[in-house]
Each structure stands twice: as C-alpha cells, then as structure tokens.
Design a protein around this motif. Structure first.
Motif: not given
Length: 321
Positions: A260-266, A282-293
């Motif tokens: 399991e990995y973090p998936g912030p903001s929708g 795509s962190s939908r509710w934050a309007g950001r591209l998130s990069v997870i290691d």
C-alpha cells in the motif's frame, strides 16, 4: 528529502525525456510537465471536460477524449503539439483501442451509450451506437479483441459487448458505483473497482465470452476503489482508493493485496515511470500531480496543475501489459 536519486531516476537531463500530460477536467485543458524540472511548461486547450486519454496504436498520437466537448484532441506525445481535433464524437468519457488495433470503443458517461468505431490507422468510422443503462464508465477489451466489458456506474452493472457484431452479450449486477475494470493477462478474471464500496470485486470469467462471469470474491483495498494501472511485471496491478487516499498493490495471481502507498487528496488515474519506481498520480481534489516513490512509500513531489485533474500519462512509462 533525498532529491538526487529521485531526479536521476526520473530524468537524465533537461529535454531528454518526453513530457508528462495531466488532464484538467474542470479547466478544459491539459497540463504539460517537464519531468527534468518538474515545471508546468504549457497548457493545451481542449474541448470541455477532458477525462481520459489513450495512445494510438502507431504511438504517434495521444488522444484526449473531451466528454462535454464531443471531440477528440490528437497531441504529439513527444513534442506536446496539437495535431488535429476530431469532432462529432458524442460524449467520449472513456476510450480504448482493441489489441488488434482494428476497433476503437468509447463510453458515453453522460448520454448512456457505448460507441464502437472501426479504425483504419488514421480515421474513425462509427460501426454502431449501443444504448446502455445508466452511466457507462470504464472499458476493458479482451486479448482476442472480440469482447468489450463496460461498467455501468449508476445502475451498478457490468455488460459485455461482442465487438465484431456490436451485440450486447449479457448484463450482470455488481457492487455500488463500479468504475474501472481490468482483465488479468491469463484471461481468467476481471477486477472491478467499487467507488461506492471499499474494495475490488473479482469475477471468474466464463468458458466463452457469451457466458456471464461469476463473482469469486471481494478484495478489501480501501474506500472508494476506483482506477487501475498495471505494474508491468505480469503479476501486479495498482488500484487507487479515492476516499481512503491510498493506492493498493494487488497480486492478481494470488488475488491478494501485497502493498500500500499513500494517495493524497482524492487519488484518481495513475501512470508509472519506465523503471516502475514512481507512481504519477492525479490528486483530484488538490489540483496536483503527486509523485510517489514505491520503494520508500512516500510522496516525494507534488506539481500544481489545473482544476480536477483526471487522466495522467507519459510516453516514458512502464509496460501496460
């Protein structure tokens, strides 16, 4: 934050890597991100509500499906230049090519139909429009290119369509708000993310496409299970859990969650870097591209994009099989 290994893994030097594309559904445009600098270098206007995207079989064009714009925008995946716009494609919410590259299928989330097009390598010709029940959502096409499986989000169903004849084969009930659907490479199982539940339904496929599948188990992943992205190792697939704000890694051989990995903001759609280490989300509710290691299980970067980001894609990706 140790950025040197991170930057080395994602980009060799400025301009060496193809861009990352993020669809901004509520802004009617696409963010183009340089993976060497992690800056948004431009926005590409599209039709209203671009949600999903798909590469043409010749890998020369990235197709952006504009649901409310009733159009497809073709973009060069290497240069991010617009090539052309195809209009008159009604409500293309989700889209997929068949593995044999002869067919192109769209799901009309708003207008409740599935369209099957013939593809000659450049142009689309509508073969048939198939009425469905409420809110067709996501599509999976089998390896034989004969059967399209489509989830019905608001009627909580899965349907199968014979592609060559454009006939509805069967319809079965699913859990609440089925979203993405994924077929295992061995052709034995279908996985369905339940956005209205807290896991993934696993169906055993019938002996032939006209035999409805049977529910085998529901695998708990997290609340709001939504979108799949295969890891590319022939054994694992990721699923984003939109409400739980996590990403689960599923072993589809043993049918179990193994990480399991973090998936912030929708968390919504995902891509995976070519080395398989970094999830582009795509962190939908934050309007950001998130990069997870995936090695440290940490969010290592977020890039501001537009409103309600949905589809995310780069040519420099891990295998999709």
């Amino acid at each position: 934050m140790a950025l040197l290994p991170f930057l080395h893994g994602l980009a060799r030097a400025a301009g060496d890597e193809p861009p990352i594309f993020v669809l901004n559904s509520k802004d009617a445009d696409v963010s183009v991100i340089d993976p060497s600098t992690w800056e948004e270098i431009k926005r590409i206007p599209t039709g209203k509500e671009p949600h999903h995207l798909y590469l043409t079989p010749d890998e020369k064009s990235l197709i952006i499906a504009n649901a409310f714009g009733d159009s497809l925008t073709f973009i060069d995946p290497r240069t991010a230049e617009v090539q052309r716009t195809v209009r008159g494609i009604l409500d293309p919410y989700q889209l997929r090519f068949s593995p044999d590259m002869q067919w192109f299928v769209t799901a009309a989330n708003r207008l409740n139909h599935v369209d099957i097009y013939r593809w000659d390598g450049e142009n689309l010709t509508l073969a048939k429009r198939i009425p469905t029940r409420r809110t067709p959502s996501h599509i999976w096409i089998d390896a034989a290119s004969t059967t399209a499986y489509v989830t019905m989000q608001d009627s909580s169903e899965l349907v199968a369509i014979d592609i060559p004849t454009q006939k509805l084969l069967w319809r079965i009930s699913t859990g609440t708000l089925p979203a993405d659907v994924y077929g295992t490479p061995d052709g034995r199982h279908l996985l369905i993310g339940l956005t209205g539940g807290d896991g993934v339904e696993i169906y055993a496929l019938g002996a032939s496409p006209d035999v409805p599948p049977k529910l085998k188990q529901t695998l708990p992943t997290g609340e709001g299970a939504h979108a799949f992205r295969v890891v590319g190792d022939g054994r694992h697939v990721l699923v984003s859990n939109r409400v739980a704000n996590t990403i689960s890694k599923i072993d589809f051989v043993n049918l179990a969650v193994v990480d399991e990995y973090p998936g912030p903001s929708g968390p919504d759609c995902m891509d995976l870097t070519a080395d398989g280490r970094y999830i582009l989300l795509s962190s939908r509710w934050a309007g950001r591209l998130s990069v997870i290691d995936t090695q440290t299980r940490k969010v290592v970067r977020q890039v501001k994009v537009g409103k309600s980001p949905h589809g995310v894609w780069t040519l420099n990706h891990a295998p999709r099989q």
